[in-house]
Scaffold this motif. Structure first.
Motif, PDB file in Angstrom:
ATOM      1  N   PRO A  60      -1.522 -47.939 -39.440  1.00  0.00           N
ATOM      2  CA  PRO A  60      -1.507 -49.186 -38.643  1.00  0.00           C
ATOM      3  C   PRO A  60      -2.274 -50.330 -39.310  1.00  0.00           C
ATOM      4  O   PRO A  60      -1.889 -51.502 -39.149  1.00  0.00           O
ATOM      5  CB  PRO A  60      -2.163 -48.785 -37.319  1.00  0.00           C
ATOM      6  N   ALA A  85      -0.384 -53.800 -40.044  1.00  0.00           N
ATOM      7  CA  ALA A  85      -0.823 -55.070 -39.456  1.00  0.00           C
ATOM      8  C   ALA A  85      -1.072 -56.121 -40.530  1.00  0.00           C
ATOM      9  O   ALA A  85      -0.913 -57.320 -40.285  1.00  0.00           O
ATOM     10  CB  ALA A  85      -2.102 -54.853 -38.631  1.00  0.00           C
ATOM     11  N   TRP A  93      -9.445 -54.383 -46.002  1.00  0.00           N
ATOM     12  CA  TRP A  93      -8.655 -54.782 -44.839  1.00  0.00           C
ATOM     13  C   TRP A  93      -9.368 -55.870 -44.043  1.00  0.00           C
ATOM     14  O   TRP A  93      -8.794 -56.919 -43.733  1.00  0.00           O
ATOM     15  CB  TRP A  93      -8.378 -53.563 -43.952  1.00  0.00           C
ATOM     16  N   ALA A 105      -9.081 -55.370 -28.047  1.00  0.00           N
ATOM     17  CA  ALA A 105      -8.957 -54.124 -28.800  1.00  0.00           C
ATOM     18  C   ALA A 105     -10.303 -53.732 -29.413  1.00  0.00           C
ATOM     19  O   ALA A 105     -10.648 -52.549 -29.479  1.00  0.00           O
ATOM     20  CB  ALA A 105      -7.901 -54.270 -29.891  1.00  0.00           C
ATOM     21  N   GLY A 127     -11.937 -50.232 -28.470  1.00  0.00           N
ATOM     22  CA  GLY A 127     -12.224 -49.254 -29.518  1.00  0.00           C
ATOM     23  C   GLY A 127     -13.697 -48.853 -29.539  1.00  0.00           C
ATOM     24  O   GLY A 127     -14.030 -47.686 -29.758  1.00  0.00           O
ATOM     25  N   LEU A 128     -14.582 -49.815 -29.286  1.00  0.00           N
ATOM     26  CA  LEU A 128     -16.018 -49.514 -29.277  1.00  0.00           C
ATOM     27  C   LEU A 128     -16.365 -48.517 -28.174  1.00  0.00           C
ATOM     28  O   LEU A 128     -17.242 -47.678 -28.324  1.00  0.00           O
ATOM     29  CB  LEU A 128     -16.833 -50.807 -29.084  1.00  0.00           C
ATOM     30  N   GLY A 152      -7.986 -45.224 -31.341  1.00  0.00           N
ATOM     31  CA  GLY A 152      -7.187 -46.342 -31.835  1.00  0.00           C
ATOM     32  C   GLY A 152      -5.916 -46.514 -31.033  1.00  0.00           C
ATOM     33  O   GLY A 152      -5.618 -47.612 -30.532  1.00  0.00           O
ATOM     34  N   GLY A 168      -6.227 -49.194 -28.249  1.00  0.00           N
ATOM     35  CA  GLY A 168      -5.387 -50.308 -28.685  1.00  0.00           C
ATOM     36  C   GLY A 168      -4.257 -50.582 -27.708  1.00  0.00           C
ATOM     37  O   GLY A 168      -3.975 -51.736 -27.365  1.00  0.00           O
ATOM     38  N   VAL A 186       0.563 -53.207 -32.861  1.00  0.00           N
ATOM     39  CA  VAL A 186       0.027 -52.610 -34.094  1.00  0.00           C
ATOM     40  C   VAL A 186      -1.344 -53.198 -34.408  1.00  0.00           C
ATOM     41  O   VAL A 186      -2.284 -52.503 -34.774  1.00  0.00           O
ATOM     42  CB  VAL A 186       0.994 -52.820 -35.280  1.00  0.00           C
ATOM     43  N   ARG A 187      -1.466 -54.524 -34.234  1.00  0.00           N
ATOM     44  CA  ARG A 187      -2.712 -55.216 -34.480  1.00  0.00           C
ATOM     45  C   ARG A 187      -3.814 -54.668 -33.561  1.00  0.00           C
ATOM     46  O   ARG A 187      -4.941 -54.432 -33.983  1.00  0.00           O
ATOM     47  CB  ARG A 187      -2.478 -56.701 -34.169  1.00  0.00           C
ATOM     48  N   ALA A 188      -3.448 -54.447 -32.286  1.00  0.00           N
ATOM     49  CA  ALA A 188      -4.408 -53.919 -31.311  1.00  0.00           C
ATOM     50  C   ALA A 188      -4.856 -52.509 -31.710  1.00  0.00           C
ATOM     51  O   ALA A 188      -6.049 -52.189 -31.686  1.00  0.00           O
ATOM     52  CB  ALA A 188      -3.800 -53.916 -29.917  1.00  0.00           C
ATOM     53  N   VAL A 189      -3.877 -51.672 -32.109  1.00  0.00           N
ATOM     54  CA  VAL A 189      -4.211 -50.294 -32.485  1.00  0.00           C
ATOM     55  C   VAL A 189      -5.106 -50.282 -33.733  1.00  0.00           C
ATOM     56  O   VAL A 189      -6.128 -49.579 -33.772  1.00  0.00           O
ATOM     57  CB  VAL A 189      -2.925 -49.461 -32.720  1.00  0.00           C
ATOM     58  N   ALA A 190      -4.753 -51.084 -34.750  1.00  0.00           N
ATOM     59  CA  ALA A 190      -5.551 -51.114 -35.979  1.00  0.00           C
ATOM     60  C   ALA A 190      -6.967 -51.594 -35.694  1.00  0.00           C
ATOM     61  O   ALA A 190      -7.941 -51.024 -36.192  1.00  0.00           O
ATOM     62  CB  ALA A 190      -4.873 -52.002 -37.022  1.00  0.00           C
ATOM     63  N   THR A 191      -7.097 -52.622 -34.857  1.00  0.00           N
ATOM     64  CA  THR A 191      -8.425 -53.146 -34.527  1.00  0.00           C
ATOM     65  C   THR A 191      -9.245 -52.113 -33.757  1.00  0.00           C
ATOM     66  O   THR A 191     -10.429 -51.910 -34.041  1.00  0.00           O
ATOM     67  CB  THR A 191      -8.311 -54.442 -33.694  1.00  0.00           C
ATOM     68  N   ALA A 192      -8.610 -51.429 -32.802  1.00  0.00           N
ATOM     69  CA  ALA A 192      -9.317 -50.421 -32.014  1.00  0.00           C
ATOM     70  C   ALA A 192      -9.772 -49.253 -32.899  1.00  0.00           C
ATOM     71  O   ALA A 192     -10.855 -48.696 -32.704  1.00  0.00           O
ATOM     72  CB  ALA A 192      -8.440 -49.924 -30.870  1.00  0.00           C
ATOM     73  N   LEU A 193      -8.937 -48.895 -33.887  1.00  0.00           N
ATOM     74  CA  LEU A 193      -9.314 -47.822 -34.828  1.00  0.00           C
ATOM     75  C   LEU A 193     -10.582 -48.197 -35.590  1.00  0.00           C
ATOM     76  O   LEU A 193     -11.529 -47.412 -35.678  1.00  0.00           O
ATOM     77  CB  LEU A 193      -8.196 -47.626 -35.868  1.00  0.00           C
ATOM     78  N   VAL A 194     -10.585 -49.404 -36.135  1.00  0.00           N
ATOM     79  CA  VAL A 194     -11.750 -49.847 -36.897  1.00  0.00           C
ATOM     80  C   VAL A 194     -12.959 -49.949 -35.971  1.00  0.00           C
ATOM     81  O   VAL A 194     -14.080 -49.574 -36.345  1.00  0.00           O
ATOM     82  CB  VAL A 194     -11.455 -51.187 -37.614  1.00  0.00           C
ATOM     83  N   ALA A 195     -12.756 -50.399 -34.732  1.00  0.00           N
ATOM     84  CA  ALA A 195     -13.852 -50.495 -33.768  1.00  0.00           C
ATOM     85  C   ALA A 195     -14.433 -49.114 -33.465  1.00  0.00           C
ATOM     86  O   ALA A 195     -15.651 -48.956 -33.316  1.00  0.00           O
ATOM     87  CB  ALA A 195     -13.377 -51.168 -32.484  1.00  0.00           C
TER      88      ALA A 195
END
Lengths: 245, 113
Positions: free
Chosen positions: A92, A96, A123, A199, A203-204, A223, A227, B44-53
């Motif tokens: 992902p 993105a 990234w 997001a 995620g946090l 995620g 997300g 996709v942007r939301a999922v990628a951001t949440a993963l990194v978070a």
């Protein structure tokens, strides 16, 4: 005449990207690689292999899992599985970033090659900086940054391997802490879509929650779950006319 | 026992390179189909951001190395003060980062690190 101008500007954008090596995120990443180096020295990995690993795997968390998996005596298949599962998040992230980088004319093979240089730091850096680069030059800009960052870290690892010394505890602690703090500030700062803020928050919270529930797949579940929740919430609260447009 | 000879390189190539680049390639193929203004890209942007978070949260809550022995309230306090400074300073990243790190350093020193 025009062609010469064009080539000059390609080189200029490549170099602009390469200059990203002097940015805060690149510095933080290099310090993390110094830490990785001391892990490999303790593990008894020969320096040639550490340099090879840095270039060919690139993602730092994947390398840490690779090394610790081999040390625990895991087979090739087990190690492959452990590294694969921990690296799903790259998909992902790349998906993105690609729409931000490419133009209609960008060949797929070039994107496939350049995708190798994407890991978490590149990234975050690219998502933030690429917005200020004119679209036709974004791929070149990213190539300059990504290739320089990988090459610099391969050299760094080769040199530092022989002089690894441990930092004083306070310095080591602060260096480690720079990574999460920088990621937080940068993602917040570069967000252009409301969904990114949601997001980030989701995620946090979801990260520690899934670490507690299902530690094997925590990052992936946090995620996809966090997300999707953030995306749904943003759609739900989006003003009607905007949603209809 | 670490790996030796050519086998080490084959091992690293399969379990390291292939295991990570597969996902990058799939990401390119998926990303190419996403239109920039599409709802799918938003997801996709939301999922990628949440993963990194989630990675960020783990680094703060469950650090390794020296910080493993530091109290959780100190790490959370450093991030909170950093966030306050960041918003007071009109969202300049360097201000937030410097405040968080300075708070952590002071706390570690005070705890006798």
């Amino acid at each position: 005449m025009e062609r010469v101008e064009d080539e000059r500007s390609v080189l200029a954008w490549f170099l602009t990207g390469a200059r990203g090596i002097f940015s805060l995120p690149a510095m933080i990443l290099m310090l993390s690689f110094v830490g990785f180096c001391s892990l490999t020295v303790q593990a008894g990995v020969p320096p040639e292999q550490v340099v090879f690993m840095t270039g060919i795997v690139w993602a730092l968390p994947a390398k840490v899992i690779l090394v610790s998996s081999v040390l625990s005596g895991a087979s090739l298949a087990t190690t492959f599985l452990a590294v694969t599962l921990s690296s799903v998040r790259l998909m992902p992230m790349v998906a993105a970033l690609v729409p931000e980088l490419r133009t209609a004319k960008t060949p797929t093979w070039l994107l496939l090659v350049l995708s190798h240089f994407i890991a978490i730091t590149a990234w975050v850096f690219a998502m933030e900086r690429v917005q200020k680069v004119p679209r036709p030059h974004r791929v070149t800009f990213f190539a300059g940054f990504g290739i320089t960052l990988v090459a610099a870290n391969m050299m760094l690892v080769a040199i530092v391997y022989r002089l690894v010394t441990d930092f004083p505890p306070i310095v080591a602690g602060c260096l480690f802490f720079l990574t999460p703090v920088y990621f937080l500030a940068s993602i917040w700062n570069s967000a252009r879509h409301r969904v990114v803020y949601l997001a980030l928050a989701a995620g946090l919270v979801a990260g520690p929650l899934f670490y507690w529930l299902l530690p094997e797949f925590d990052i992936l579940l946090a995620g996809v779950g966090g997300g999707t929740l953030a995306w749904l919430a943003e759609r739900f609260w989006r003003p009607r006319r905007e949603a209809g447009a | 026992m670490w790996l030796e000879g050519w086998w080490a390189y084959v091992f690293i190539a399969i379990a390291g390179w292939l295991a990570t680049d597969i996902w990058r390639w799939l990401g390119v193929l998926a990303g190419k189909r996403l239109r920039e203004d599409s709802e799918a890209l938003n997801w996709v942007r939301a999922v990628a951001t949440a993963l990194v978070a989630a990675v960020i949260a783990k680094l703060i809550l469950y650090p390794n190395g020296v910080l493993e022995q530091s109290p959780l309230w100190l790490r959370l306090g450093a991030v909170a003060l950093g966030a306050i400074a960041f918003f007071l300073a009109r969202q300049i990243p360097a201000v937030g980062i410097a405040t968080a790190i300075a708070t952590l350093a002071a706390g570690l020193w005070w705890r006798g690190f």
